[in-house]
Design a protein around this motif. Structure first.
Motif, short mmCIF file in Angstrom:
data_model
loop_
_atom_site.label_atom_id
_atom_site.label_comp_id
_atom_site.label_asym_id
_atom_site.label_seq_id
_atom_site.Cartn_x
_atom_site.Cartn_y
_atom_site.Cartn_z
N UNK A 44 -5.27 17.98 21.60
CA UNK A 44 -5.30 18.10 20.14
C UNK A 44 -5.27 19.54 19.64
N UNK A 45 -5.62 20.50 20.48
CA UNK A 45 -5.73 21.88 20.02
C UNK A 45 -4.52 22.74 20.38
N UNK A 46 -3.45 22.15 20.90
CA UNK A 46 -2.27 22.93 21.28
C UNK A 46 -0.98 22.21 20.92
N UNK A 47 0.00 22.98 20.45
CA UNK A 47 1.36 22.50 20.25
C UNK A 47 2.31 23.57 20.77
N UNK A 48 3.13 23.22 21.76
CA UNK A 48 4.10 24.15 22.32
C UNK A 48 5.50 23.74 21.88
N UNK A 49 6.37 24.75 21.68
CA UNK A 49 7.74 24.43 21.30
C UNK A 49 8.70 25.52 21.78
N UNK A 50 9.94 25.12 21.98
CA UNK A 50 11.03 26.04 22.32
C UNK A 50 12.24 25.62 21.50
N UNK A 51 12.67 26.47 20.59
CA UNK A 51 13.84 26.15 19.78
C UNK A 51 15.08 26.13 20.66
N UNK A 52 15.86 25.07 20.56
CA UNK A 52 17.04 24.91 21.42
C UNK A 52 18.23 25.62 20.78
N UNK A 53 18.69 26.71 21.42
CA UNK A 53 19.82 27.47 20.92
C UNK A 53 20.88 27.74 21.98
N UNK A 54 20.44 27.85 23.26
CA UNK A 54 21.37 28.21 24.33
C UNK A 54 20.79 27.73 25.66
N UNK B 85 11.82 36.38 34.28
CA UNK B 85 13.22 35.96 34.29
C UNK B 85 13.75 35.61 32.90
N UNK B 86 12.94 35.78 31.89
CA UNK B 86 13.40 35.54 30.53
C UNK B 86 13.02 34.19 29.96
N UNK B 87 12.36 33.34 30.74
CA UNK B 87 11.89 32.06 30.22
C UNK B 87 10.82 32.32 29.17
N UNK B 88 10.85 31.57 28.08
CA UNK B 88 9.79 31.72 27.08
C UNK B 88 9.67 30.45 26.25
N UNK B 89 8.47 30.20 25.75
CA UNK B 89 8.23 29.19 24.74
C UNK B 89 7.01 29.61 23.93
N UNK B 90 6.87 29.02 22.76
CA UNK B 90 5.80 29.39 21.84
C UNK B 90 4.68 28.34 21.87
N UNK B 91 3.47 28.80 21.64
CA UNK B 91 2.32 27.89 21.57
C UNK B 91 1.48 28.25 20.36
N UNK B 92 1.20 27.27 19.51
CA UNK B 92 0.18 27.46 18.48
C UNK B 92 -1.07 26.74 18.95
N UNK B 93 -2.20 27.34 18.69
CA UNK B 93 -3.46 26.79 19.18
C UNK B 93 -4.57 27.13 18.21
N UNK B 94 -5.63 26.33 18.26
CA UNK B 94 -6.75 26.56 17.37
C UNK B 94 -7.81 25.49 17.51
N UNK B 95 -8.89 25.66 16.79
CA UNK B 95 -10.00 24.72 16.84
C UNK B 95 -9.75 23.46 16.02
N UNK B 96 -8.78 23.50 15.14
CA UNK B 96 -8.48 22.34 14.31
C UNK B 96 -8.10 21.13 15.15
N UNK B 97 -8.60 19.95 14.77
CA UNK B 97 -8.24 18.72 15.46
C UNK B 97 -6.80 18.30 15.17
N UNK B 98 -6.14 19.02 14.26
CA UNK B 98 -4.79 18.62 13.83
C UNK B 98 -3.71 19.60 14.29
N UNK B 99 -4.06 20.51 15.20
CA UNK B 99 -3.09 21.50 15.66
C UNK B 99 -1.89 20.83 16.31
#
Length: 324
Positions: free
Chosen positions: A236-246, A191-205
């Motif tokens: 600690x290994x994931x950060x998700x985000x969705x830029x608010x535009x619309x 349906x067009x829903x989306x968000x981004x996720x950065x992930x990794x082994x770093x404890x600071x992700x």
């Protein structure tokens, strides 16, 4: 490291559950605790085993929460628990019994290995982390020393001889900005829903939420707009985000709330099961559980409600002009 975890085949939900680690059956929990006791004994240390920790004859306590979550999430199942537990126990004892890195590293080395961490307030003692900065309800920013085998969370006492806390934080943030983005995935539906996720082994992700502007530009090639972003830091290994535009914020908010709650459960280094509104470096909580701690719900304040109304009024696909 995947976005969504599928656990190993183990005892079914119908088996009686352990009161402390409910993802374990009583049988699995007993097996886990016995393997922990054996691992300490192999290294010459007899311990008394409690529900969520062990204690040695000198009164030193060792928490089991993160280790239990590591074992629970390993897809290979209980056959690898002895190896995982021995490795963890050996690391803990080497860290505790060896000389402190604060005593052996030069001050400039310490500053070069300093990073900020966003952590749950449940693990922070105000008496020893008085400098900790609140970044959202129940979340704090502390300074950590990154070492080859461990991460040392620095107390007031540890920081005192290193200099001004503000200057140390600036150096830690600079070190954080220098880290690579290990992996990036886009979660989307039909349906067009989306968000981004950065992930990794770093404890600071997940802690890269402290530098979200730069991270978003780095990952998407676009800066954040005036409305900011939705963010989630389940562990600690994931950060998700969705830029608010619309108006795509509406389905993204619901999806990210479920994503955060799912990712938070039973994970080592858990941070928060909620979604937040990031705006100008400030975090406002947008999801919560009901009074009984069960059903997830979206809770928005007046400012966010007004933002939603403006976005709905302008219609889909009108995110406005943004600087480059």
């Amino acid at each position: 490291m995947g976005l969504f975890r599928r656990g190993p085949r183990r005892d079914g939900d119908e088996a009686p559950r352990d009161p402390e680690f409910t993802y374990f059956s009583q049988r699995e929990a007993a097996l886990f605790r016995s393997r922990v006791r054996e691992a300490f004994a192999e290294l010459g240390l007899e311990v008394t085993v409690y529900a969520d920790s062990v204690r040695d004859s000198d009164g030193r306590a060792f928490g089991l929460g993160n280790l239990a979550a590591v074992c629970h999430n390993d897809r290979r199942g209980s056959r690898v628990w002895p190896t995982l537990i021995r490795r963890h126990v050996g690391l803990v004892l080497r860290t505790m019994d060896g000389p402190s890195a604060l005593d052996t590293l030069r001050p400039e080395q310490i500053r070069a290995q300093l990073y900020p961490r966003v952590v749950s307030g449940e693990g922070i003692d105000p008496g020893t982390f008085g400098y900790a900065r609140s970044v959202a309800p129940g979340l704090y920013e502390i300074l950590a020393l990154d070492l080859p085998e461990s991460v040392m969370m620095l107390t007031d006492e540890a920081l005192e001889p290193l200099g001004d806390v503000g200057e140390l934080r600036d150096r830690a943030l600079a070190n954080l900005r220098g880290l690579p983005v290990e992996a990036h995935e886009t979660v989307r539906d039909a349906d067009g829903m989306s968000f981004e996720v950065i992930l990794g082994d770093s404890f600071y992700t997940a802690s890269r939420v402290l530098d979200l502007d730069a991270v978003v530009r780095r990952v998407t090639g676009r800066p954040l707009g005036e409305h900011g972003a939705l963010v989630a830091m389940p562990f600690r290994h994931q950060l998700a985000f969705h830029s608010i535009r619309d108006t795509t914020i509406v389905p993204a908010l619901g999806a990210m709330a479920s994503f955060a709650a799912s990712g938070y459960e039973d994970t080592p280094g858990a941070i928060s099961p909620y979604v937040f509104w990031w705006r100008g470096g400030r975090l406002t909580q947008l999801s919560d559980h009901d009074e009984d701690g069960g059903e997830l719900r979206i809770v928005v304040g007046e400012d966010f409600h007004e933002l939603l109304e403006r976005l709905i009024a302008q219609g889909p696909g009108h995110g406005g002009q943004e600087p480059r």
